[in-house]
Design a protein around this motif. Structure first.
Motif, PDB file in Angstrom:
ATOM      1  N   THR A  39      38.753 128.410 111.631  1.00 60.34           N
ATOM      2  CA  THR A  39      39.620 128.692 112.776  1.00 60.34           C
ATOM      3  C   THR A  39      38.799 128.978 114.030  1.00 60.34           C
ATOM      4  O   THR A  39      39.137 128.506 115.126  1.00 60.34           O
ATOM      5  N   GLY A  40      37.714 129.718 113.882  1.00 64.55           N
ATOM      6  CA  GLY A  40      36.839 129.982 115.020  1.00 64.55           C
ATOM      7  C   GLY A  40      36.215 128.715 115.574  1.00 64.55           C
ATOM      8  O   GLY A  40      36.094 128.551 116.798  1.00 64.55           O
ATOM      9  N   ILE A  41      35.839 127.790 114.711  1.00 64.19           N
ATOM     10  CA  ILE A  41      35.256 126.519 115.146  1.00 64.19           C
ATOM     11  C   ILE A  41      36.297 125.688 115.895  1.00 64.19           C
ATOM     12  O   ILE A  41      36.013 125.100 116.945  1.00 64.19           O
ATOM     13  N   VAL A  42      37.506 125.632 115.368  1.00 66.73           N
ATOM     14  CA  VAL A  42      38.561 124.834 116.008  1.00 66.73           C
ATOM     15  C   VAL A  42      38.953 125.431 117.360  1.00 66.73           C
ATOM     16  O   VAL A  42      39.115 124.698 118.348  1.00 66.73           O
ATOM     17  N   VAL A  43      39.078 126.743 117.433  1.00 67.30           N
ATOM     18  CA  VAL A  43      39.412 127.384 118.707  1.00 67.30           C
ATOM     19  C   VAL A  43      38.289 127.162 119.720  1.00 67.30           C
ATOM     20  O   VAL A  43      38.550 126.919 120.905  1.00 67.30           O
ATOM     21  N   SER A  44      37.049 127.197 119.271  1.00 64.18           N
ATOM     22  CA  SER A  44      35.924 126.935 120.171  1.00 64.18           C
ATOM     23  C   SER A  44      35.943 125.502 120.688  1.00 64.18           C
ATOM     24  O   SER A  44      35.586 125.251 121.843  1.00 64.18           O
ATOM     25  N   ALA A  45      36.348 124.566 119.838  1.00 66.64           N
ATOM     26  CA  ALA A  45      36.424 123.166 120.268  1.00 66.64           C
ATOM     27  C   ALA A  45      37.488 122.975 121.336  1.00 66.64           C
ATOM     28  O   ALA A  45      37.333 122.127 122.222  1.00 66.64           O
ATOM     29  N   PHE A  46      38.565 123.730 121.277  1.00 64.39           N
ATOM     30  CA  PHE A  46      39.589 123.640 122.307  1.00 64.39           C
ATOM     31  C   PHE A  46      39.203 124.452 123.546  1.00 64.39           C
ATOM     32  O   PHE A  46      39.600 124.118 124.656  1.00 64.39           O
ATOM     33  N   GLY A  47      38.448 125.516 123.368  1.00 62.39           N
ATOM     34  CA  GLY A  47      38.094 126.371 124.490  1.00 62.39           C
ATOM     35  C   GLY A  47      36.967 125.839 125.353  1.00 62.39           C
ATOM     36  O   GLY A  47      36.947 126.073 126.566  1.00 62.39           O
ATOM     37  N   LEU A  48      36.010 125.128 124.761  1.00 62.71           N
ATOM     38  CA  LEU A  48      34.866 124.642 125.526  1.00 62.71           C
ATOM     39  C   LEU A  48      35.253 123.734 126.686  1.00 62.71           C
ATOM     40  O   LEU A  48      34.786 123.955 127.813  1.00 62.71           O
ATOM     41  N   PRO A  49      36.115 122.730 126.494  1.00 66.03           N
ATOM     42  CA  PRO A  49      36.477 121.900 127.652  1.00 66.03           C
ATOM     43  C   PRO A  49      37.235 122.669 128.734  1.00 66.03           C
ATOM     44  O   PRO A  49      37.067 122.392 129.927  1.00 66.03           O
ATOM     45  N   ILE A  50      38.038 123.639 128.316  1.00 67.90           N
ATOM     46  CA  ILE A  50      38.777 124.431 129.296  1.00 67.90           C
ATOM     47  C   ILE A  50      37.812 125.278 130.127  1.00 67.90           C
ATOM     48  O   ILE A  50      37.948 125.377 131.353  1.00 67.90           O
ATOM     49  N   ILE A  51      36.814 125.855 129.479  1.00 65.37           N
ATOM     50  CA  ILE A  51      35.808 126.643 130.190  1.00 65.37           C
ATOM     51  C   ILE A  51      35.003 125.755 131.138  1.00 65.37           C
ATOM     52  O   ILE A  51      34.712 126.140 132.276  1.00 65.37           O
ATOM     53  N   LEU A  52      34.648 124.552 130.697  1.00 70.55           N
ATOM     54  CA  LEU A  52      33.880 123.647 131.550  1.00 70.55           C
ATOM     55  C   LEU A  52      34.698 123.178 132.751  1.00 70.55           C
ATOM     56  O   LEU A  52      34.154 122.982 133.841  1.00 70.55           O
ATOM     57  N   ALA A  53      35.996 122.984 132.568  1.00 68.22           N
ATOM     58  CA  ALA A  53      36.845 122.550 133.687  1.00 68.22           C
ATOM     59  C   ALA A  53      37.169 123.702 134.632  1.00 68.22           C
ATOM     60  O   ALA A  53      37.468 123.475 135.798  1.00 68.22           O
ATOM     61  N   HIS A  54      37.106 124.920 134.134  1.00 65.53           N
ATOM     62  CA  HIS A  54      37.454 126.085 134.944  1.00 65.53           C
ATOM     63  C   HIS A  54      36.206 126.863 135.351  1.00 65.53           C
ATOM     64  O   HIS A  54      36.235 128.086 135.498  1.00 65.53           O
ATOM     65  N   SER A  55      35.105 126.183 135.508  1.00 66.10           N
ATOM     66  CA  SER A  55      33.846 126.855 135.848  1.00 66.10           C
ATOM     67  C   SER A  55      33.945 127.484 137.244  1.00 66.10           C
ATOM     68  O   SER A  55      34.608 126.965 138.132  1.00 66.10           O
ATOM     69  N   PRO A  56      33.266 128.608 137.451  1.00 65.43           N
ATOM     70  CA  PRO A  56      33.399 129.317 138.730  1.00 65.43           C
ATOM     71  C   PRO A  56      32.610 128.689 139.877  1.00 65.43           C
ATOM     72  O   PRO A  56      32.642 129.206 140.975  1.00 65.43           O
ATOM     73  N   GLN A  57      31.928 127.605 139.608  1.00 65.85           N
ATOM     74  CA  GLN A  57      31.185 126.952 140.680  1.00 65.85           C
ATOM     75  C   GLN A  57      32.146 126.298 141.670  1.00 65.85           C
ATOM     76  O   GLN A  57      33.344 126.206 141.427  1.00 65.85           O
ATOM     77  N   HIS A  58      31.594 125.808 142.759  1.00 60.32           N
ATOM     78  CA  HIS A  58      32.421 125.149 143.770  1.00 60.32           C
ATOM     79  C   HIS A  58      33.073 123.892 143.213  1.00 60.32           C
ATOM     80  O   HIS A  58      34.230 123.611 143.489  1.00 60.32           O
ATOM     81  N   GLU A  59      32.340 123.164 142.415  1.00 59.01           N
ATOM     82  CA  GLU A  59      32.891 121.954 141.795  1.00 59.01           C
ATOM     83  C   GLU A  59      32.811 122.117 140.282  1.00 59.01           C
ATOM     84  O   GLU A  59      31.763 122.476 139.746  1.00 59.01           O
ATOM     85  N   PRO A  60      33.897 121.883 139.547  1.00 52.10           N
ATOM     86  CA  PRO A  60      33.875 122.087 138.097  1.00 52.10           C
ATOM     87  C   PRO A  60      32.934 121.098 137.405  1.00 52.10           C
ATOM     88  O   PRO A  60      32.634 120.025 137.924  1.00 52.10           O
ATOM     89  N   LEU A  61      32.485 121.472 136.218  1.00 55.30           N
ATOM     90  CA  LEU A  61      31.566 120.627 135.475  1.00 55.30           C
ATOM     91  C   LEU A  61      32.252 119.371 134.956  1.00 55.30           C
ATOM     92  O   LEU A  61      31.631 118.311 134.877  1.00 55.30           O
ATOM     93  N   ILE A  62      33.522 119.490 134.563  1.00 50.69           N
ATOM     94  CA  ILE A  62      34.323 118.315 134.199  1.00 50.69           C
ATOM     95  C   ILE A  62      35.660 118.416 134.925  1.00 50.69           C
ATOM     96  O   ILE A  62      36.096 119.500 135.309  1.00 50.69           O
ATOM     97  N   GLN A  63      36.316 117.310 135.109  1.00 42.38           N
ATOM     98  CA  GLN A  63      37.606 117.284 135.792  1.00 42.38           C
ATOM     99  C   GLN A  63      38.717 117.672 134.801  1.00 42.38           C
ATOM    100  O   GLN A  63      38.564 117.561 133.589  1.00 42.38           O
TER     101      GLN A  63
END
Length: 98
Positions: A39-63
């Motif tokens: 369950t932790g692995i599956v939740v991490s797989a769903f969370g990683l793209p969300i974290i990358l798209a919501h990065s605090p930088q000026h431009e997100p790492l992924i769209q």
């Protein structure tokens, strides 16, 4: 590409639990820990793209469109893995019905 690591890691805990136990249907600590880790692995797989798209930088790492495509792909892959374990790794499975 980092999500591919989660695809490889997700079936490993249940495979190890199945190797050290005759039946995965019974409830014991080994199966519970394997389910928790999976369950932790599956939740991490769903969370990683969300974290990358919501990065605090000026431009997100992924769209956000790429994030949606990754989340859709995650759903398909993880339901396929779940279906495999449900269908082929049960105690009463035999190839006679095919």
């Amino acid at each position: 590409m980092f999500v591919l690591i989660f695809y490889v890691l997700s079936p490993i805990p249940m495979a190890i639990a199945r190797h050290y136990q005759d039946s995965v249907d019974s409830t014991n600590a080994l199966v519970e820990v394997a389910i928790f880790i999976t369950t932790g692995i599956v939740v991490s797989a769903f969370g990683l793209p969300i974290i990358l798209a919501h990065s605090p930088q000026h431009e997100p790492l992924i769209q956000w469109g790429a994030c949606a495509l990754i989340l859709t792909g995650n759903s398909i892959v993880f339901f396929t893995i779940l279906g495999y374990f449900y269908l082929f790794c049960g105690d009463g499975f035999s190839y006679d019905g095919w």
